[in-house]
Design an enzyme around this catalytic site. Structure first.
Site, short mmCIF file in Angstrom:
data_model
loop_
_atom_site.label_atom_id
_atom_site.label_comp_id
_atom_site.label_asym_id
_atom_site.label_seq_id
_atom_site.Cartn_x
_atom_site.Cartn_y
_atom_site.Cartn_z
N ASP A 152 -9.77 2.14 2.89
CA ASP A 152 -9.79 0.87 3.94
C ASP A 152 -10.27 1.49 5.23
O ASP A 152 -11.10 0.81 5.94
CB ASP A 152 -8.52 0.91 4.34
CG ASP A 152 -7.38 -0.19 3.56
OD1 ASP A 152 -8.56 -1.26 2.39
OD2 ASP A 152 -5.79 -0.79 3.44
N LYS A 194 0.84 -1.13 0.03
CA LYS A 194 0.18 -0.21 -0.30
C LYS A 194 0.79 1.47 -0.09
O LYS A 194 0.15 2.44 -1.05
CB LYS A 194 -0.82 0.08 0.78
CG LYS A 194 -1.87 -0.93 0.84
CD LYS A 194 -2.95 -1.36 2.09
CE LYS A 194 -3.42 -2.59 1.69
NZ LYS A 194 -5.02 -1.99 3.27
N ALA A 253 -3.08 -0.13 5.75
CA ALA A 253 -4.35 -0.80 6.48
C ALA A 253 -4.87 0.66 7.69
O ALA A 253 -6.01 1.44 8.13
CB ALA A 253 -4.74 -1.80 6.48
#
Length: 268
Positions: free
Chosen positions: A111, A74, A139
């Site tokens: 998220d 991410k 996240a």
């Protein structure tokens, strides 16, 4: 429900390493079938050292609608995108990126919104709670921002790297002036919302995110880990009289957001 893949089907790849635990394709593809979207999500297992090359190749795939991103990519994908939403730019992470017609990628982070939406769909209220978030990675950063925005009265961030936790806390304090945002040990004492924002629990033998004896009866204990469905933390939480909230709800809470972002024309 017709799930034929044709020459016009839009393709989305789910970047992960490893990919065996992914459950998003199942939920995303079911949503596409139910809503008549001509799209398919497929898992791609890409090692971190190969991510940049893979991402560069995806720029040239005209059938590609974009990518959905999970552990450990991410932060890296945010750096590879050509532009980012306000949320993704502030957090420095992206869990989805839309491919534009010229091959550029625009990243977004859902998220946090998905996590909060998942809690609300299960009947949980976060406003007024004292929250402990374990983790400060991809996240967890999105969840931290969403929890503060959603009205928790205190957010404590615990992370293996205290420096990383403090950096996230400082950014949030700068964006939400006057809010009670601190770093703390991974100790659930005194908190009525405990969130595991790490990958702990995914593999057998993983350490517990918080000591068992610190979980207090009545507290809401939430996961981001989706495989296994009931993690050791959730099993322990139930045994101690807590309310357990599964990691899968973070995904089901954002499927519609992901689909709209990837498959609708900007501004539509």
């Amino acid at each position: 429900m017709d799930r034929r893949i044709t020459g016009t089907t839009r393709v989305i790849v789910h970047l992960a390493y490893p990919s065996h635990h992914l459950r998003t394709p199942k939920h995303f593809n079911a949503y596409c079938a139910q809503t008549g979207l001509d799209a398919v999500l497929v898992p791609w297992q890409v090692a971190p050292e190969n991510l940049s090359a893979a991402f560069d190749g995806l720029r040239r795939i005209e059938s590609l609608a974009g990518v959905i991103v999970t552990i450990p990519h991410k932060t890296s994908v945010a750096g590879l995108c050509d532009s980012l939403s306000e949320t993704a730019g502030f957090l420095g992470v992206a869990n989805v990126a839309r491919r534009l017609p010229d091959g550029r990628f625009h990243g977004e982070m859902f998220d946090g919104a998905g996590f909060v939406q998942g809690l609300m769909r299960e009947g949980h209220v976060i406003q007024g709670r004292k929250a402990l978030l374990v983790g400060a990675g991809g996240a967890a950063t999105g969840i931290a921002e969403a929890l503060v925005r959603g009205g928790v009265t205190r957010l404590a961030i615990a992370n293996r790297s205290a420096e990383k936790a403090e950096e996230l806390a400082m950014r949030l304090r700068g964006a939400f002036a006057g809010r009670d945002i601190i770093t703390a040990p991974a100790d659930a004492t005194g908190f009525d919302l405990i969130v595991n924002g790490t990958s702990l629990g995914m593999k057998p033998g993983d350490a517990m995110p918080v000591p068992a004896e610190t979980l207090e009866a009545g507290a809401l204990v939430a996961e981001v880990v989706m495989e296994p469905d009931v993690t050791p933390l959730l099993r322990l939480a139930a045994e101690r009289g807590c309310v357990a909230h599964k990691g899968v709800h973070m995904i089901t809470g954002q499927i519609e957001l992901l689909a709209r972002f990837l498959l609708e024309e900007p501004g539509a």
